[in-house]
Each structure stands twice: as C-alpha cells, then as structure tokens.
Motif scaffolding. Structure first.
Motif, PDB file in Angstrom:
ATOM      1  N   LEU A  90       0.833  -1.198   0.000  1.00  0.00           N
ATOM      2  CA  LEU A  90       0.000   0.000   0.000  1.00  0.00           C
ATOM      3  C   LEU A  90       0.866   1.247   0.000  1.00  0.00           C
ATOM      4  CD1 LEU A  90      -2.677  -1.096   2.624  1.00  0.00           C
ATOM      5  CD2 LEU A  90      -2.937  -1.018   0.143  1.00  0.00           C
ATOM      6  N   ILE A  91       1.926   1.221   0.786  1.00  0.00           N
ATOM      7  CA  ILE A  91       2.851   2.352   0.850  1.00  0.00           C
ATOM      8  C   ILE A  91       4.204   1.841   1.336  1.00  0.00           C
ATOM      9  CG2 ILE A  91       2.177   2.977   3.208  1.00  0.00           C
ATOM     10  CD1 ILE A  91       2.590   5.930   2.353  1.00  0.00           C
ATOM     11  N   VAL A  92       5.268   2.376   0.762  1.00  0.00           N
ATOM     12  CA  VAL A  92       6.628   2.044   1.187  1.00  0.00           C
ATOM     13  C   VAL A  92       7.430   3.339   1.250  1.00  0.00           C
ATOM     14  CG1 VAL A  92       6.565  -0.250   0.139  1.00  0.00           C
ATOM     15  CG2 VAL A  92       7.477   1.657  -1.176  1.00  0.00           C
ATOM     16  N   ASN A  93       8.520   3.327   2.006  1.00  0.00           N
ATOM     17  CA  ASN A  93       9.350   4.528   2.061  1.00  0.00           C
ATOM     18  C   ASN A  93      10.520   4.420   1.083  1.00  0.00           C
ATOM     19  OD1 ASN A  93      10.948   2.683   3.400  1.00  0.00           O
ATOM     20  ND2 ASN A  93      11.425   4.016   5.128  1.00  0.00           N
ATOM     21  N   ALA A  94      11.295   5.499   1.021  1.00  0.00           N
ATOM     22  CA  ALA A  94      12.347   5.612   0.004  1.00  0.00           C
ATOM     23  C   ALA A  94      13.452   4.568   0.175  1.00  0.00           C
ATOM     24  CB  ALA A  94      12.961   7.020   0.039  1.00  0.00           C
ATOM     25  N   ARG A  95      13.608   3.994   1.367  1.00  0.00           N
ATOM     26  CA  ARG A  95      14.638   2.980   1.581  1.00  0.00           C
ATOM     27  C   ARG A  95      14.432   1.783   0.665  1.00  0.00           C
ATOM     28  NH1 ARG A  95      18.939   2.178   2.955  1.00  0.00           N
ATOM     29  NH2 ARG A  95      18.953   0.892   4.801  1.00  0.00           N
ATOM     30  N   TYR A  96      13.171   1.462   0.357  1.00  0.00           N
ATOM     31  CA  TYR A  96      12.878   0.344  -0.546  1.00  0.00           C
ATOM     32  C   TYR A  96      13.398   0.640  -1.948  1.00  0.00           C
ATOM     33  CZ  TYR A  96       9.986  -2.515   2.546  1.00  0.00           C
ATOM     34  OH  TYR A  96       9.554  -3.330   3.544  1.00  0.00           O
ATOM     35  N   GLU A 144      15.884   2.623  -2.739  1.00  0.00           N
ATOM     36  CA  GLU A 144      17.348   2.565  -2.707  1.00  0.00           C
ATOM     37  C   GLU A 144      17.848   1.126  -2.683  1.00  0.00           C
ATOM     38  OE1 GLU A 144      18.325   4.697   0.787  1.00  0.00           O
ATOM     39  OE2 GLU A 144      17.477   6.600   0.097  1.00  0.00           O
ATOM     40  N   ALA A 145      17.143   0.263  -1.948  1.00  0.00           N
ATOM     41  CA  ALA A 145      17.618  -1.108  -1.760  1.00  0.00           C
ATOM     42  C   ALA A 145      17.321  -1.997  -2.960  1.00  0.00           C
ATOM     43  CB  ALA A 145      16.994  -1.706  -0.502  1.00  0.00           C
ATOM     44  N   PHE A 146      16.129  -1.830  -3.559  1.00  0.00           N
ATOM     45  CA  PHE A 146      15.702  -2.741  -4.616  1.00  0.00           C
ATOM     46  C   PHE A 146      15.849  -2.151  -6.018  1.00  0.00           C
ATOM     47  CE2 PHE A 146      13.513  -4.225  -0.819  1.00  0.00           C
ATOM     48  CZ  PHE A 146      13.736  -5.584  -0.880  1.00  0.00           C
ATOM     49  N   GLY A 147      16.200  -0.856  -6.098  1.00  0.00           N
ATOM     50  CA  GLY A 147      16.410  -0.242  -7.405  1.00  0.00           C
ATOM     51  C   GLY A 147      15.144  -0.077  -8.210  1.00  0.00           C
ATOM     52  N   VAL A 148      13.983  -0.033  -7.551  1.00  0.00           N
ATOM     53  CA  VAL A 148      12.691   0.127  -8.224  1.00  0.00           C
ATOM     54  C   VAL A 148      12.019   1.371  -7.642  1.00  0.00           C
ATOM     55  CG1 VAL A 148      10.449  -0.930  -8.711  1.00  0.00           C
ATOM     56  CG2 VAL A 148      12.487  -2.367  -8.496  1.00  0.00           C
ATOM     57  N   PRO A 149      11.469   2.270  -8.506  1.00  0.00           N
ATOM     58  CA  PRO A 149      10.802   3.473  -7.976  1.00  0.00           C
ATOM     59  C   PRO A 149       9.667   3.119  -7.029  1.00  0.00           C
ATOM     60  CG  PRO A 149      11.145   3.669 -10.348  1.00  0.00           C
ATOM     61  CD  PRO A 149      11.499   2.261  -9.983  1.00  0.00           C
ATOM     62  N   VAL A 150       9.465   3.989  -6.040  1.00  0.00           N
ATOM     63  CA  VAL A 150       8.411   3.769  -5.041  1.00  0.00           C
ATOM     64  C   VAL A 150       7.052   3.604  -5.716  1.00  0.00           C
ATOM     65  CG1 VAL A 150       7.112   4.917  -3.199  1.00  0.00           C
ATOM     66  CG2 VAL A 150       9.602   4.918  -3.149  1.00  0.00           C
ATOM     67  N   GLU A 151       6.800   4.417  -6.775  1.00  0.00           N
ATOM     68  CA  GLU A 151       5.501   4.364  -7.450  1.00  0.00           C
ATOM     69  C   GLU A 151       5.246   2.994  -8.068  1.00  0.00           C
ATOM     70  OE1 GLU A 151       7.840   6.568  -7.980  1.00  0.00           O
ATOM     71  OE2 GLU A 151       7.024   8.371  -7.006  1.00  0.00           O
ATOM     72  N   GLU A 152       6.292   2.311  -8.493  1.00  0.00           N
ATOM     73  CA  GLU A 152       6.125   0.984  -9.081  1.00  0.00           C
ATOM     74  C   GLU A 152       6.014  -0.100  -8.008  1.00  0.00           C
ATOM     75  OE1 GLU A 152       9.013   0.060 -12.063  1.00  0.00           O
ATOM     76  OE2 GLU A 152       8.878   2.041 -13.013  1.00  0.00           O
ATOM     77  N   ILE A 153       6.674   0.100  -6.874  1.00  0.00           N
ATOM     78  CA  ILE A 153       6.588  -0.888  -5.790  1.00  0.00           C
ATOM     79  C   ILE A 153       5.188  -0.902  -5.205  1.00  0.00           C
ATOM     80  CG2 ILE A 153       7.449  -1.519  -3.505  1.00  0.00           C
ATOM     81  CD1 ILE A 153      10.131  -0.337  -4.259  1.00  0.00           C
ATOM     82  N   GLU A 154       4.611   0.299  -4.977  1.00  0.00           N
ATOM     83  CA  GLU A 154       3.263   0.393  -4.416  1.00  0.00           C
ATOM     84  C   GLU A 154       2.257  -0.192  -5.392  1.00  0.00           C
ATOM     85  OE1 GLU A 154       4.085   4.314  -1.633  1.00  0.00           O
ATOM     86  OE2 GLU A 154       2.925   4.539  -3.470  1.00  0.00           O
ATOM     87  N   GLY A 155       1.518  -1.184  -4.944  1.00  0.00           N
ATOM     88  CA  GLY A 155       0.594  -1.920  -5.807  1.00  0.00           C
ATOM     89  C   GLY A 155       1.158  -3.251  -6.263  1.00  0.00           C
TER      90      GLY A 155
END
Length: 563
Positions: A242-248, A250-261
C-alpha cells in the motif's frame, strides 16, 4: 467536423455560465428553431422562385433577413428575452401575411395550419402572462384566417364550418393543456436535476477538498516515513504494497511508485522470501513476528537487520493488512563485536596481571626473603637470577603500559632520522647474558650507514620484542640481523634457527587481536602483547611486518621501514 462545430456554436449563442437551466434550454431551443427555419425558408425560397411564385419567395427571403438573422444576433449579444418576443411577433406576422396572400390567390395550401404547431412553441418559450397572450393571438389568427378562407373560396357557412372551428378550438385547448402539463413536468424534472446537479457539484467540491487533503496528508506521511532510518511498508491482505518509504527504492532499485501496488513476492528475492514467508503467514494469523538476520539486498547492500511484522486489524479483530519495519543494526552488531573483543582483552590483561607479573614478583619476594639468612657468596650467586627476573618484569611492564596507552590515547610519534645499526646494538646489548645462557650466537650483518624515518623509542621497542621472541624460542643456535635497501623502504631481517611455527600460528600473531603466548624453549613466559604492539607501531609510521617460518626450521621476521 467543421460544419458540426459551426452548428454547435450557433446553437449555443447566448448560452452562458450562471444562467438557470430552463433559460439555457430556451435560448438553445430558439437558436435551433431559427437555424431550422433558416434551412426551410432557404429551401422554399429556391422552390418558389423557380416556380414563379415570387411573392412567396420574397416573404421567405424577408423571414431570413428580418426574423431569423436578428434573433441569432440578439441571442449572441445577450438580448435573450427581447429576441424571444421579437421572434414570436415577427413569426406571427409573416405566417399571417403569407397565409392571407395565399388565400387571396385562391391557393388551398393550408399555410395557416402552421399556427397550430407554432402555438406549442409559444407554450415552451414563454411563461404566463405572455404565454397566454401569444397563444390566444395564434389561435384567434388561425380562426380568422379559416373564416376568411371559407369566405374567399365561396364555401358554405354550414355545420361543417362550425365543426371545423370546434375542432380547431379543441386542438388548441389540447395543445395548451397537454403541452403545458408536459412543460410543467419538464420544469419540475429540471428543478430536480438542478438540485441533483447542485448536490453533485457540492459533492465534487467536497471530494476535491478531501482529495487535496489526502494528497497533502500523503505527502506529509511520505515526507515523514522517507526520513525514518528504517525500511517501512504497509501491505494489504492480498500481499500488495500500500505504501513504502524511500529505503525500498534505494535497496531494490525500483521506484516507489512501481513498488506500491506490487505483490511482495514479485519484489523480494527468493533467498529473502524463503525466510520471510513463514513470518508473513504468522502475521496474517494475527500474531507479531520478529526477525534478526544478516541480509544482502539486490543493490548489493549487506547489513545486520532486525525487524518486525505487525498485523493491522479492523473492529472485528480481522487482519486487514500488516506493517513491516526493518532496522539496520550493523553498527550495534559491530559494537557488540567490539565489546566482546574488549572483554577478551580485559580478561587477557587480568591474566597478564595475575600471572605473568604476579609470578615473577613472587619469585623476587622469595629470593629476597632468604637473602638475610644466606652468606654473601651465596647472595652474589642469586643476584643474576634477581636481575634476570627484574629485567623480565620491566620489559613486560613496558609492553603492557605501551599497549594500554595506545588503546586509551593512541601512540604519540616523534619521527626523526634514525640509524638502525645504533638501535639494534642497543637492544642486543640488553640480551647478551640471555643469549649466552641459551648458547645463542648473534650474527650482525647490518650496514651501519642505513638511516630510516621512525620514532627511536618505538623502534627500540619493536626490535626488543622481536629479538626477545627469537631468543625465547631458540636454543644452541644463532640469530642473524641484516638489512636490504628496497625501493622507497628499508628491510630489516631478524632470523633465528629456533623451533619455528606453522602458518596458522603466523596468521594468529599478525591478527589485531591479543593472542596467547606460548612457553619458550627455556620455560620463558610471555604476555602475547609484543607482536601486537609491533604491528600497531609500524602501521603508524607507514611500515609493516611479515613473518616466514616453518616448524623446526626457524623463523625470519621482516620489518619494512620508510627511508
């Protein structure tokens, strides 16, 4: 497409925001009727002209010029109410005039019947009292025109004439009532639609305000969680972020907007998923799940992690989502290792103080306690032993104090040009009796002109420690000291023919931690501090130390010093 846009533009002439719906619809209806009338008048103008009915053609042209065009213009400039009155008056005039001329020409075209449909338009365009006035004018005009037509045509004024007028009146009454009722229902519906529209606009405004507030709150939340030094995320029951912070990111190399969902199984590598899937399953059952592990992320970052899965429940106690946070505890782990190392060092120091220093001092006490009960000759015989014990304790104290000082304050250097031969001669003089006691031959092959950059006191301590170890583990052999001039540095080699040591022991001796000292060939004890001090001191002046040895083949210690 251009024609459609033109017609749409003409149909909306005079329609503006802020007008009530019924007003907008009346303006639009009048514009549409004017355009339809324009088309019909243009068509009949052409037909009448080619048929030679020039008066009718002229009237159609006048209707275009004096009725239709002015109505569109007046709507365009905002004279909407006047344009409706103007249109009705001029239309009645042209319909009545044309019908009258047609009747006088003895043409039975029933042009006057247009007034029936025109009366319905009056009801739509006007409210009382103008609606009733114009409607009555249209009805009376039709009755008058029918009467004139009956007279001009020479038809008899009999029962059919009366029945015709009755039917006309009935038609007008029906149109007035039915069209009025339909208009009333339409107005009521429009009022309801206006209410619905106002409510919808109000809801839209509220929704926009709520959306702006949510966006503002989300930005605030995003700003807060992005500055938290943790991995922080919320995952719904289906496993989607639903929501993640910027550390994700940095760690996974995927933009936050793409991780959410995205589903967590699509993001986490297999080695992490194998560890965390049981924890997630436990959390989805409503239980907290903690973990502590060493992680390597796709970005290549490795760290010690401590985290927790925390379920989020609704008012019924059902899990709807869960929160996960992961903290980097690498510094804590390193501090823990340092504490363990410090604890080991403390124990080692206590061992040195309790054994390596206590034992020689007790021996000295024992020797001194019997000194008064023995003869001078016997006392002179044990003086050598006392001197040896004192020298050993002094050397141990020097190493111990230097090591403690290095740990608390660090080494303070006094770099100068030092003659290595002088330093070595000073150290070997201290151990002349020890070497004689163990039948060790000293071979000094140093170049007396060799100069190095070093702290004299530290260099003496380094040579003493290495020389002491060579004597300690050698019996009946030799110790050679030589030097080599290398590129940018001087190599000093202290080589003995002692018992040697395996490779594992060399690695232990060169490690930064304290190690256990072994007993020498003559039963000598040690602290294990000597080589640790040597390595630290050499590192400060840009030097280094290397050891070559094999069991039973002696040991060669290589000291490298900057020129």
């Amino acid at each position: 497409m251009a024609v459609k846009q033109l017609l749409s533009h003409l149909a909306n002439l005079g329609v503006k925001e802020g007008q009530v719906i019924i007003q907008q619809r009346r303006i639009r209806l009048l514009n549409i009727i004017a355009m339809i009338s324009f088309g019909l008048c243009s068509f009949f103008f052409i037909i009448d002209f080619f048929l030679g009915v020039y008066y009718q053609a002229f009237m159609n042209l006048c209707a275009i010029v004096f009725v239709i065009m002015p109505v569109l213009y007046m709507n365009h400039i905002g004279k909407n109410s006047f344009s409706r009155i103007y249109f009705i008056v001029m239309a009645l005039f042209f319909i009545d005039s044309t019908s009258y001329v047609t009747i006088n020409q003895l043409r039975d075209t029933d042009t006057e019947n247009i007034l029936v449909g025109f009366s319905a338009l009056i009801i739509v365009l006007y409210d009382n009292p103008l609606k009733s006035i114009f409607f009555a004018i249209a009805a009376i005009s039709l009755v008058v025109l029918k009467t004139i037509k009956h007279d001009v045509m020479g038809w008899a004024f009999d029962g059919d004439f009366v029945l015709l007028h009755v039917n006309l009146l009935a038609s007008f009454i029906c149109i007035y009532l039915f069209t009025g009722a339909f208009k009333s229902d339409l107005l009521i519906t429009l009022d309801k639609l206006k209410g619905y529209n106002d409510e919808l606009e109000k809801q839209q405004v509220e929704n926009l305000q709520q959306k702006d507030a949510l966006i503002s709150h989300r930005h605030l939340l995003r700003s807060m969680i992005d500055h938290v030094p943790l991995f922080l995320a919320m995952v719904d029951r289906d496993g989607r972020y639903l929501i993640v912070n910027a550390r994700y990111e940095e760690a996974f190399g995927v933009p936050v907007e793409e991780i959410e969902g995205q589903h967590y199984k699509e993001l986490l590598p297999n080695h992490l998923l194998e560890i965390h899937q049981p924890l997630i399953d436990k959390c989805m059952k409503g239980e907290d799940a903690e973990f502590s592990e060493y992680n390597t992320l796709p970005s290549g970052e490795s760290f010690y992690a401590f985290g927790k899965y925390k379920p989020v429940k609704d008012h019924n106690g059902d899990v709807t989502s869960f929160v996960v946070y992961v903290a980097d505890i690498t510094q804590l782990k390193n501090a823990e290792q340092e504490l363990k190392q410090m604890n080991t060092t403390k124990n080692k120091l206590l061992s040195i103080i309790s054994h390596d220093l206590k034992s020689p001092i007790r021996s000295l006490q024992g020797l001194l306690s019997i000194a008064h009960s023995i003869s001078p000759d016997e006392f002179m015989q044990i003086t050598g032993k006392i001197e040896k014990q004192v020298r050993a304790v002094s050397f141990t104290m020097d190493n111990l104090l230097n090591w403690v000082k290095s740990q608390l304050e660090g080494f303070k250097l006094n770099i100068s040009d030092v003659n290595i031969s002088d330093v070595v001669s000073h150290c070997t003089d201290l151990y002349t009796e020890d070497m004689q006691a163990k039948d060790i031959r000293l071979i000094n092959e140093l170049d007396k002109s060799v100069m190095v950059k070093a702290d004299p006191d530290h260099l003496k301590l380094i040579i003493r420690n290495i020389l002491s170890n060579s004597i300690k583990f050698t019996s009946g052999g030799s110790i050679s000291i030589s030097s080599n001039n290398l590129k940018g540095e001087t190599e000093i080699i202290i080589k003995d023919t002692g018992i040697g040591m395996p490779v594992e022991k060399i690695k232990e001796l060169l490690s930064p931690s304290l190690h256990t000292s072994e007993q020498g060939t003559g039963g000598e004890q040690g602290t294990g501090l000597g080589l640790a001090l040597c390595v630290d001191m050499l590192a400060l002046i840009g030097g280094r130390l290397d050891i070559n040895s094999r069991p039973g083949e002696g040991t060669a210690v290589h000291i490298y010093l900057p020129e």
